[in-house]
Write a protein that holds these residues in place. Structure first.
Motif, PDB file in Angstrom:
ATOM      1  N   GLU A  30      -4.460  -1.629 -16.304  1.00 17.05           N
ATOM      2  CA  GLU A  30      -4.700  -2.011 -14.927  1.00 17.05           C
ATOM      3  C   GLU A  30      -5.970  -1.365 -14.372  1.00 17.05           C
ATOM      4  O   GLU A  30      -6.503  -0.413 -14.932  1.00 17.05           O
ATOM      5  CB  GLU A  30      -3.522  -1.629 -14.033  1.00 17.05           C
ATOM      6  CG  GLU A  30      -3.320  -0.137 -13.887  1.00 17.05           C
ATOM      7  CD  GLU A  30      -2.135   0.210 -12.995  1.00 17.05           C
ATOM      8  OE1 GLU A  30      -1.397  -0.703 -12.589  1.00 17.05           O
ATOM      9  OE2 GLU A  30      -1.947   1.405 -12.713  1.00 17.05           O
ATOM     10  N   VAL A  31      -6.424  -1.905 -13.250  1.00 17.17           N
ATOM     11  CA  VAL A  31      -7.508  -1.327 -12.458  1.00 17.17           C
ATOM     12  C   VAL A  31      -6.887  -0.627 -11.254  1.00 17.17           C
ATOM     13  O   VAL A  31      -6.007  -1.180 -10.596  1.00 17.17           O
ATOM     14  CB  VAL A  31      -8.475  -2.417 -11.949  1.00 17.17           C
ATOM     15  CG1 VAL A  31      -9.511  -1.804 -10.996  1.00 17.17           C
ATOM     16  CG2 VAL A  31      -9.174  -3.105 -13.102  1.00 17.17           C
ATOM     17  N   LEU A  32      -7.340   0.562 -10.961  1.00 19.61           N
ATOM     18  CA  LEU A  32      -7.036   1.208  -9.695  1.00 19.61           C
ATOM     19  C   LEU A  32      -8.272   1.040  -8.818  1.00 19.61           C
ATOM     20  O   LEU A  32      -9.329   1.602  -9.116  1.00 19.61           O
ATOM     21  CB  LEU A  32      -6.710   2.690  -9.887  1.00 19.61           C
ATOM     22  CG  LEU A  32      -5.465   2.997 -10.719  1.00 19.61           C
ATOM     23  CD1 LEU A  32      -5.285   4.503 -10.878  1.00 19.61           C
ATOM     24  CD2 LEU A  32      -4.218   2.376 -10.107  1.00 19.61           C
ATOM     25  N   ASN A  33      -8.160   0.234  -7.767  1.00 16.86           N
ATOM     26  CA  ASN A  33      -9.288  -0.038  -6.883  1.00 16.86           C
ATOM     27  C   ASN A  33      -9.251   0.938  -5.711  1.00 16.86           C
ATOM     28  O   ASN A  33      -8.333   0.891  -4.886  1.00 16.86           O
ATOM     29  CB  ASN A  33      -9.232  -1.482  -6.380  1.00 16.86           C
ATOM     30  CG  ASN A  33     -10.441  -1.833  -5.551  1.00 16.86           C
ATOM     31  OD1 ASN A  33     -11.560  -1.423  -5.856  1.00 16.86           O
ATOM     32  ND2 ASN A  33     -10.238  -2.590  -4.485  1.00 16.86           N
ATOM     33  N   ILE A  34     -10.247   1.822  -5.631  1.00 17.71           N
ATOM     34  CA  ILE A  34     -10.275   2.891  -4.634  1.00 17.71           C
ATOM     35  C   ILE A  34     -11.374   2.627  -3.613  1.00 17.71           C
ATOM     36  O   ILE A  34     -12.510   2.299  -3.975  1.00 17.71           O
ATOM     37  CB  ILE A  34     -10.524   4.254  -5.311  1.00 17.71           C
ATOM     38  CG1 ILE A  34      -9.409   4.559  -6.311  1.00 17.71           C
ATOM     39  CG2 ILE A  34     -10.644   5.364  -4.272  1.00 17.71           C
ATOM     40  CD1 ILE A  34      -9.661   5.790  -7.148  1.00 17.71           C
ATOM     41  N   ASN A  35     -11.034   2.779  -2.338  1.00 16.65           N
ATOM     42  CA  ASN A  35     -12.014   2.709  -1.257  1.00 16.65           C
ATOM     43  C   ASN A  35     -11.894   3.961  -0.398  1.00 16.65           C
ATOM     44  O   ASN A  35     -10.787   4.444  -0.152  1.00 16.65           O
ATOM     45  CB  ASN A  35     -11.775   1.462  -0.395  1.00 16.65           C
ATOM     46  CG  ASN A  35     -12.242   0.202  -1.086  1.00 16.65           C
ATOM     47  OD1 ASN A  35     -13.421  -0.131  -1.077  1.00 16.65           O
ATOM     48  ND2 ASN A  35     -11.308  -0.511  -1.716  1.00 16.65           N
ATOM     49  N   VAL A  36     -13.055   4.451   0.049  1.00 16.62           N
ATOM     50  CA  VAL A  36     -13.084   5.701   0.807  1.00 16.62           C
ATOM     51  C   VAL A  36     -13.925   5.509   2.070  1.00 16.62           C
ATOM     52  O   VAL A  36     -15.069   5.036   1.987  1.00 16.62           O
ATOM     53  CB  VAL A  36     -13.668   6.852  -0.047  1.00 16.62           C
ATOM     54  CG1 VAL A  36     -13.677   8.153   0.746  1.00 16.62           C
ATOM     55  CG2 VAL A  36     -12.871   7.012  -1.343  1.00 16.62           C
ATOM     56  N   PRO A  37     -13.388   5.878   3.257  1.00 15.24           N
ATOM     57  CA  PRO A  37     -14.140   5.702   4.506  1.00 15.24           C
ATOM     58  C   PRO A  37     -15.304   6.689   4.618  1.00 15.24           C
ATOM     59  O   PRO A  37     -15.404   7.648   3.844  1.00 15.24           O
ATOM     60  CB  PRO A  37     -13.080   5.969   5.580  1.00 15.24           C
ATOM     61  CG  PRO A  37     -12.094   6.864   4.915  1.00 15.24           C
ATOM     62  CD  PRO A  37     -12.049   6.445   3.473  1.00 15.24           C
ATOM     63  N   LYS A  38     -16.174   6.463   5.600  1.00 18.18           N
ATOM     64  CA  LYS A  38     -17.380   7.294   5.758  1.00 18.18           C
ATOM     65  C   LYS A  38     -17.042   8.620   6.439  1.00 18.18           C
ATOM     66  O   LYS A  38     -17.482   8.912   7.548  1.00 18.18           O
ATOM     67  CB  LYS A  38     -18.457   6.540   6.540  1.00 18.18           C
ATOM     68  CG  LYS A  38     -18.014   5.941   7.857  1.00 18.18           C
ATOM     69  CD  LYS A  38     -19.145   5.153   8.493  1.00 18.18           C
ATOM     70  CE  LYS A  38     -18.708   4.493   9.796  1.00 18.18           C
ATOM     71  NZ  LYS A  38     -19.752   3.656  10.377  1.00 18.18           N
ATOM     72  N   LEU A  39     -16.265   9.418   5.724  1.00 13.27           N
ATOM     73  CA  LEU A  39     -15.847  10.739   6.172  1.00 13.27           C
ATOM     74  C   LEU A  39     -16.100  11.734   5.046  1.00 13.27           C
ATOM     75  O   LEU A  39     -16.161  11.351   3.874  1.00 13.27           O
ATOM     76  CB  LEU A  39     -14.359  10.739   6.528  1.00 13.27           C
ATOM     77  CG  LEU A  39     -13.893   9.793   7.633  1.00 13.27           C
ATOM     78  CD1 LEU A  39     -12.364   9.748   7.684  1.00 13.27           C
ATOM     79  CD2 LEU A  39     -14.464  10.210   8.983  1.00 13.27           C
ATOM     80  N   SER A  40     -16.231  13.010   5.404  1.00 12.49           N
ATOM     81  CA  SER A  40     -16.339  14.027   4.364  1.00 12.49           C
ATOM     82  C   SER A  40     -15.008  14.130   3.625  1.00 12.49           C
ATOM     83  O   SER A  40     -13.971  13.651   4.101  1.00 12.49           O
ATOM     84  CB  SER A  40     -16.697  15.384   4.976  1.00 12.49           C
ATOM     85  OG  SER A  40     -15.607  15.885   5.746  1.00 12.49           O
TER      86      SER A  40
END
Length: 248
Positions: A161-171
């Motif tokens: 599988e793929v783990l699709n990760i997104n991260v907001p513009k925060l430290s």
């Protein structure tokens, strides 16, 4: 682990450099194989009728073998597996991408498609994207969160599988947490139309406002969480196959 690192922004992009440094710091054996040019929005396209140039490149500050491919993100994965062998790598990372690959945008993403291409060949993968913020995009934070997710989950699945990760513009410290969630949100489908001599020129501008699905990636990202969405490469709808088979 032996890690194949790729992206769709090109081997020269700051996001892939941040991901390479984070993986090397974790003592992984990293080989970077990425497009020669930016390939955003190329989805899962591959090169069929032209030769692919596979060239060694030097990237300042990156202490691992690096190669450029004159093709798409999916081409880069295919070329890497051909050159080094289909059983050489243990895992694939794609990113860090400049801008989210959340909601229905994953259908068009070269970053996600490179990770999915690894799945086609039986290799588990992680696609990583950081919210676009011009020169303030948090690539390092996204790479660090991707490492956290990898360390917790890479051996917890019995499926490719793929783990699709997104991260907001925060430290890294400001991110509220990590949410495993579903895909949500609308397709980017709004165009600006300008008349030309022979018709129209259409420029993609934005997406229609939508009420995001509860517990979706876009909803959590707006609240300051990083998101993880498991994606499985399987085009078969087994339930529908069984249903329609009864008619024949």
């Amino acid at each position: 682990m032996k890690i194949l690192l790729t992206n769709d922004d090109g081997f020269f992009a700051p996001g892939i450099k941040a991901m390479a440094k984070a993986l090397i710091k974790e003592n992984h054996e990293v080989i970077m194989v990425a497009p020669e040019f930016e390939n955003s929005g190329k989805s899962h396209s591959i090169t069929l009728t032209e030769k692919l140039n596979f060239n060694k490149v030097k990237i300042k500050g990156i202490d691992c073998p690096c190669y450029s491919v004159s093709g798409t993100p999916a081409d880069s994965v295919r070329a890497a597996l051909h050159v080094f062998g289909h059983d050489y790598f243990d895992y694939c990372f794609s990113g860090v991408n400049l801008g989210y690959n959340a909601g229905m945008d994953i259908l068009y993403s070269g970053t996600v498609s490179a990770a999915v291409e690894a799945n086609v060949f039986g290799l588990n993968s992680i696609a990583v994207s950081a919210e676009y913020a011009r020169d303030q995009t948090q690539f390092k934070a996204a790479a660090k969160i991707a490492i956290d997710v990898f360390n917790k989950l890479h051996d917890k699945t019995d499926r490719v599988e793929v783990l699709n990760i997104n991260v907001p513009k925060l430290s890294y410290e400001e991110v509220k947490g990590i949410k495993v969630c579903r895909v949500g949100g609308s397709v980017m489908d709004q165009y600006k139309a300008e008349e030309t001599e022979n018709g129209l020129a259409l420029s993609l501008t934005m997406r229609k406002p939508s009420s995001d699905i509860d517990k979706s990636d876009r909803l959590y990202l707006e609240k300051g969480y990083a998101t993880v969405t498991p994606l499985i490469y399987d085009l078969n709808n087994m339930e529908e196959i069984e249903k329609l088979s009864k008619f024949f």
